[in-house]
Enzyme design. Sequence first.
Site, PDB file in Angstrom:
ATOM      1  N   ARG A 221       0.859  -1.187   0.000  1.00  0.00           N
ATOM      2  CA  ARG A 221       0.000   0.000   0.000  1.00  0.00           C
ATOM      3  C   ARG A 221       0.894   1.236   0.000  1.00  0.00           C
ATOM      4  NH1 ARG A 221      -3.973   1.969   4.941  1.00  0.00           N
ATOM      5  NH2 ARG A 221      -4.822   3.820   3.878  1.00  0.00           N
ATOM      6  N   HIS A 222       0.463   2.274  -0.698  1.00  0.00           N
ATOM      7  CA  HIS A 222       1.244   3.513  -0.733  1.00  0.00           C
ATOM      8  C   HIS A 222       1.514   4.027   0.678  1.00  0.00           C
ATOM      9  CE1 HIS A 222      -2.244   5.941   0.404  1.00  0.00           C
ATOM     10  NE2 HIS A 222      -2.951   5.203  -0.444  1.00  0.00           N
TER      11      HIS A 222
ATOM     12  N   SER B   9      -0.555   9.423   2.727  1.00  0.00           N
ATOM     13  CA  SER B   9      -0.758  10.561   1.824  1.00  0.00           C
ATOM     14  C   SER B   9      -1.069  11.820   2.629  1.00  0.00           C
ATOM     15  CB  SER B   9      -1.910  10.279   0.853  1.00  0.00           C
ATOM     16  OG  SER B   9      -3.156  10.363   1.526  1.00  0.00           O
TER      17      SER B   9
ATOM     18  N   ARG C  50      -0.020   9.154  -5.396  1.00  0.00           N
ATOM     19  CA  ARG C  50       0.541   8.587  -4.167  1.00  0.00           C
ATOM     20  C   ARG C  50       1.082   7.170  -4.372  1.00  0.00           C
ATOM     21  NH1 ARG C  50      -4.996   9.044  -3.995  1.00  0.00           N
ATOM     22  NH2 ARG C  50      -6.283   7.341  -3.126  1.00  0.00           N
TER      23      ARG C  50
ATOM     24  N   GLU D 165      -7.556   3.263  -6.030  1.00  0.00           N
ATOM     25  CA  GLU D 165      -8.292   3.073  -4.785  1.00  0.00           C
ATOM     26  C   GLU D 165      -9.790   2.954  -5.073  1.00  0.00           C
ATOM     27  OE1 GLU D 165      -8.934   1.939  -2.055  1.00  0.00           O
ATOM     28  OE2 GLU D 165      -7.882   3.195  -0.591  1.00  0.00           O
TER      29      GLU D 165
ATOM     30  N   HIS E 143     -13.448   4.022  -5.228  1.00  0.00           N
ATOM     31  CA  HIS E 143     -14.011   5.355  -5.457  1.00  0.00           C
ATOM     32  C   HIS E 143     -15.020   5.657  -4.348  1.00  0.00           C
ATOM     33  CE1 HIS E 143     -15.744   8.828  -7.309  1.00  0.00           C
ATOM     34  NE2 HIS E 143     -15.125   8.660  -8.462  1.00  0.00           N
ATOM     35  N   TYR E 144     -14.709   6.683  -3.544  1.00  0.00           N
ATOM     36  CA  TYR E 144     -15.566   7.013  -2.409  1.00  0.00           C
ATOM     37  C   TYR E 144     -16.661   8.021  -2.747  1.00  0.00           C
ATOM     38  CZ  TYR E 144     -13.482   4.332   1.375  1.00  0.00           C
ATOM     39  OH  TYR E 144     -13.087   3.302   2.204  1.00  0.00           O
TER      40      TYR E 144
ATOM     41  N   LYS F  64     -13.385  12.671   7.875  1.00  0.00           N
ATOM     42  CA  LYS F  64     -14.126  11.492   8.351  1.00  0.00           C
ATOM     43  C   LYS F  64     -14.903  11.781   9.631  1.00  0.00           C
ATOM     44  CE  LYS F  64     -10.890   8.388   6.084  1.00  0.00           C
ATOM     45  NZ  LYS F  64      -9.772   7.426   6.226  1.00  0.00           N
TER      46      LYS F  64
ATOM     47  N   GLY G 229      -5.239   0.741  -0.251  1.00  0.00           N
ATOM     48  CA  GLY G 229      -5.820  -0.122   0.763  1.00  0.00           C
ATOM     49  C   GLY G 229      -6.879  -1.062   0.238  1.00  0.00           C
TER      50      GLY G 229
END
EC number: 5.4.2.11
Length: 228
Positions: A8-9, A12, A60, A87, A89-90, A98, A183
Site C-alpha cells: 500500500r502507498h 498521503s 501517491r 483506490e 471510489h468514495y 471522516k 488499501g
Amino acid sequence: MPKLILCRHGQSEWNAKNLFTGWADVKLSKQGIEEAQSAGKKIYDNQIEIDIAFTSLLTRALETTQYILAGSDQQWIPVYKSWRLNERHYGGLQGLNKDDARKKWGEDQVHQWRRSYDVRPPRESEEQREAYLKNRRYQHIDHRMMPYCESLKDTLERVVPFWTDHISQHLLDDKTVLVSAHGNSIRALIKYLEGLSEEDIVGYEIKTGAPLVYELTDDLVVKDKYYL
C-alpha cells in the site's frame, strides 16, 4: 518460485488530514515518503529482485513505486500503470473529513460505507464526475466504465480481471512482481488470492508502506506470506 509483493502507498497528505481520498489525486506526506523509502530499503536488504511492477494512475501510488524501486536499486525494471488498481471510489465522500462525516450521517452509517463489502457510499456529483472525464489520465478509458462511487465488491470486480489478464501471467512465468497500490485495491487482491470471506476481508487492515510478500506455488496457491 513465483513471488508477489503487495505494498500500500505510504501515508498521503489526505491520510494525514483524516480525509476520504478515493480517486482524489494527492501526494505522499513527509511520513509517507519515509515509509516508501523504508519499503525500498527492506526489499534491498532482503535481496529481493523484482522483475516487473504494477501500480495505479494515482500520484501517491506512483510516488511509492518510484521510492521503492529507487531504494532497492531497481529503477530500471518495467512499470505498468492501470486505473483498475486505483483506490476504491468514495463518491460524494471524497474530500470530506471522516469525523465531520460521522457527525453528519452518524457513526453507524459511515462505518457501513467504509467497512461493509457491498454497500456503496453516496454518488459523486455530476460536476465532480465531469472533472474526472476531462482528466487526461482517464481519456483512454471507456467513460461508461468510470464509477460514480464503489463498494469493496465493485473494486474487486475491476481488480480481478487485471490480475487474471496481466499480473498473474508474470507470476505463472515464475517472476517476482511488485504491486504498489491502495488499501482497498490490495484488500480486493488479498480476498481473491486467499479466498477470504466477505466478513473477514472487510476487517482486514493494510499497513501503509509495508511490503507484504506472498510466496506462491507454480499454480499460484499461497505457500507463505509475511511482512518485511
